[in-house]
Design a protein around this motif. Structure first.
Motif, PDB file in Angstrom:
ATOM      1  N   HIS A 203      64.283  -2.522  25.439  1.00 35.01           N
ATOM      2  CA  HIS A 203      63.431  -1.990  26.510  1.00 35.01           C
ATOM      3  C   HIS A 203      62.022  -2.516  26.253  1.00 35.01           C
TER       4      HIS A 203
ATOM      5  N   ASN B 298      58.728   5.290  23.216  1.00 40.57           N
ATOM      6  CA  ASN B 298      58.713   3.855  22.878  1.00 40.57           C
ATOM      7  C   ASN B 298      58.237   3.552  21.463  1.00 40.57           C
TER       8      ASN B 298
ATOM      9  N   VAL C  90      61.553  12.571  24.166  1.00 41.62           N
ATOM     10  CA  VAL C  90      60.514  11.955  25.000  1.00 41.62           C
ATOM     11  C   VAL C  90      59.184  11.886  24.239  1.00 41.62           C
TER      12      VAL C  90
ATOM     13  N   VAL D 106      63.668   8.278  24.630  1.00 38.85           N
ATOM     14  CA  VAL D 106      62.830   7.741  25.705  1.00 38.85           C
ATOM     15  C   VAL D 106      61.529   7.180  25.117  1.00 38.85           C
TER      16      VAL D 106
ATOM     17  N   ASP E 279      56.825  20.452  21.206  1.00 44.63           N
ATOM     18  CA  ASP E 279      55.617  19.619  21.257  1.00 44.63           C
ATOM     19  C   ASP E 279      54.828  19.896  19.987  1.00 44.63           C
TER      20      ASP E 279
ATOM     21  N   MET F 281      53.703   8.672  21.586  1.00 45.32           N
ATOM     22  CA  MET F 281      52.500   8.156  22.244  1.00 45.32           C
ATOM     23  C   MET F 281      52.905   7.112  23.296  1.00 45.32           C
TER      24      MET F 281
ATOM     25  N   GLN G  94      53.726  14.163  30.402  1.00 47.89           N
ATOM     26  CA  GLN G  94      53.904  13.883  31.836  1.00 47.89           C
ATOM     27  C   GLN G  94      55.353  13.598  32.240  1.00 47.89           C
ATOM     28  N   ILE G  95      56.136  12.919  31.402  1.00 48.87           N
ATOM     29  CA  ILE G  95      57.541  12.699  31.781  1.00 48.87           C
ATOM     30  C   ILE G  95      58.274  14.034  31.832  1.00 48.87           C
TER      31      ILE G  95
END
Ligand code: NAD
Ligand code: LMR
Length: 328
Positions: free
Chosen positions: A187, A131, A87, A129, A42, A90, A15-16
């Protein structure tokens, strides 16, 4: 018009990426005269979805986009790239902290660090990006020893943008008038959003906004904004995350204007007493594609106590991540 550069976006079916790819391909990151080859990474089960994203990129008819390469192979994705938006990872769900993703996600960044090391340009600019972004960036750098540590960064620009938006709304002023708010640390919910050096319309934010707000609700609102978005959307932030990723790399590529600084997670060099070799968000200024930590800012005892908390969390994450990568 300059020669095309290769740029990779991982998690390209997610989605990002769906918001981010538009911004990049439209020339809003590397400039309106910079042609691009986009490589899109991906995992194998997402190749069908990724094909649809590729169709849409073609159908956007972007003048700067010379080629789009979808792949599940990191060796193809990272070949000769000048910039990497990492990016793919999960996302957390409601009730989780970002560090709960560590054991699942950190291995991705080990593999991608190795792939960057073997295939990317040595001056590649890497933005993590996925996490927990700071610790993933550290691991990525660790497994890419042939690329300078300075080239690995983690995204705290979304937190900075959130902080600016909170202050702009509180003061009823245009967001472009709000400058130099700082995100220190991780973050995560331990980050320290700091308005001490911020200005709004050229005046110190601390003269315009009550200290009681700046030391309480302002801090917690920014710290917990990601969770608030998840609670409302049932999915983590995407449009704002993509915008922040674009802001981060655009400023790294083109530089920051004099007197303005931005927050980036970078490998600590010991500035402000932060231990070396953790990825910590600092205020930086950027010139000639090199960031430099802004030095000499004052930290009062309140700020120092907040920095200690976020440092402790990053040291713990580092230890856990190393254990995961070493198979312990
Ligand atoms: P998403 O689930 O929509 O998309 C993630 C994509 O990554 C999926 O398509 C998935 O198949 C892919 N992926 C998984 N493993 C991969 C691998 N090894 N290689 C390549 N691709 C892989 O998630 P999203 O909403 O796009 O979020 C992605 C990550 O960004 C999450 O970890 C999220 O928590 C994080 N995030 C960070 C910030 C920040 O400010 N740093 C902001 C928002 C989201
Ligand atoms: C965010 O800050 O929105 C992202 O890190 C996603 C999350 O898990 O909060």
């Amino acid at each position: 018009m300059s020669e095309p550069i290769r740029v990779v976006v991982t998690g390209a079916a997610g989605q990002i990426a769906y918001s981010l790819l538009y911004i990049i391909a439209n020339g809003e990151v590397f400039g309106k005269d910079q042609k691009l080859v986009l490589t899109l990474l991906d995992i194998p089960p997402m190749m069908g979805v990724l094909e649809g994203v590729v169709m849409e990129l073609h159908d956007c008819a972007f003048p700067l986009l010379t080629e789009v390469i979808p792949t599940a192979d990191p060796a193809v994705a990272f070949k000769d790239v000048s910039a990497a938006f990492l990016v793919g990872a999960m996302p957390r769900r409601e009730g989780m902290e970002r560090k709960d993703l560590l054991s699942a996600n950190v291995k991705i960044f080990k593999v991608q660090g190795e792939a960057l090391n073997n295939h990317a340009k040595k001056d590649v600019k890497v933005l993590v990006v996925g996490n927990p972004a700071n610790t993933n960036a550290l691991i990525c750098s660790h497994f890419a020893p042939s690329i300078p540590k300075e080239n690995f960064t983690a995204m705290t620009r979304l937190d900075q943008n959130r902080a600016r938006a909170q202050i702009a709304q509180r003061l009823g002023t245009d967001i472009s008038n709000v400058k130099n708010l700082i995100i220190w640390g991780n973050h995560s919910a331990t980050q320290y959003p700091d308005a001490a050096n911020g200005t709004a319309n050229g005046k110190p934010v601390t003269d315009l906004v009550e200290a009681s707000y700046l030391q309480s609700d302002f801090v917690t609102t920014v710290q917990k904004r990601g969770a608030a978005v998840i609670a409302a959307r049932k999915m983590s932030s995407a449009m704002s995350a993509a915008k922040a990723a674009a802001d981060h790399i655009r400023d790294w590529w083109h530089g920051t204007e004099s007197g303005r600084f931005v927050s980036m997670g970078v490998v600590s060099d010991g500035s402000y007493g932060i231990p070396k070799d953790i990825v910590f968000s600092f205020p930086v200024e950027i010139k000639n594609k090199q960031w430099k930590i802004v030095q000499g800012l004052k930290l009062d005892s309140f700020a120092r106590s907040k920095l200690d908390i976020t440092t402790k969390e990053l040291l713990e994450e580092k230890e856990e991540a190393m254990a995961v990568c070493n198979g312990n």
